[in-house]
Scaffold this motif. Sequence first.
Motif, mmCIF file in Angstrom:
data_model
loop_
_atom_site.group_PDB
_atom_site.id
_atom_site.type_symbol
_atom_site.label_atom_id
_atom_site.label_comp_id
_atom_site.label_asym_id
_atom_site.label_seq_id
_atom_site.Cartn_x
_atom_site.Cartn_y
_atom_site.Cartn_z
ATOM 1 N N ARG A 15 -2.997 -1.127 -7.351
ATOM 2 C CA ARG A 15 -2.763 -0.603 -6.088
ATOM 3 C C ARG A 15 -1.795 0.300 -6.506
ATOM 4 N N MET A 16 -0.834 0.110 -7.771
ATOM 5 C CA MET A 16 -0.014 1.350 -7.874
ATOM 6 C C MET A 16 -0.618 2.484 -8.910
ATOM 7 N N ASN A 165 4.057 -1.794 -3.891
ATOM 8 C CA ASN A 165 2.813 -2.245 -4.645
ATOM 9 C C ASN A 165 2.053 -0.773 -4.511
ATOM 10 N N THR A 166 2.345 0.198 -3.919
ATOM 11 C CA THR A 166 1.639 1.460 -4.066
ATOM 12 C C THR A 166 2.548 2.605 -4.393
#
Length: 181
Positions: A15-16, A165-166
Amino acid sequence: MSLGAIILTGGGSSRMGTDKAQVVWFGRRAVDRAADLARHCQADPIITVGATDYGIAHVPDAEPHGGPVGGILTGVGVLGAAGCRRALVLAVDAPMLLPEDLDLLLAVAGPGAAYDGLHLPMVLEVAALPEAAMAGWPLGRLVERAGLERLACPPDRLDRLRGANTPRERDALIKRLESGQ
């Protein structure tokens, strides 16, 4: 009671879009910020658990793709062998934690503690790790079966404790931190 620290670095960072441990937050890699926090809490040893060695004491996951519980099991095994009675478990995707974010968790006696609604960070007595615990377990199951106390999360700390997380979550958190919110 001796305290060691586990920094979980084994996630895929899908997600990152890039390795979360290498993401720079205010001039420092996330993994270095987490290690500095563990040092401030007087944890020794401090280990990263995951596939990649970041130049900090490192242990590869005993079970690759075993999720965070797999990483915790690997790390607790290493810390227990080093004579640690307690483990501070940090996620590399929450690198903006402050020492006061951990004070409540570290003050709990008994099997350990985590914040209500969050599984990490956590403090866990090595002896409280359930014998039946397995890589792949949900973190909530580990928290429950280890008997960790759930503490109310101070609302002003929630953003730091959740981390990012992003890239969008990271940018939003940095903006809030810079503005003092």
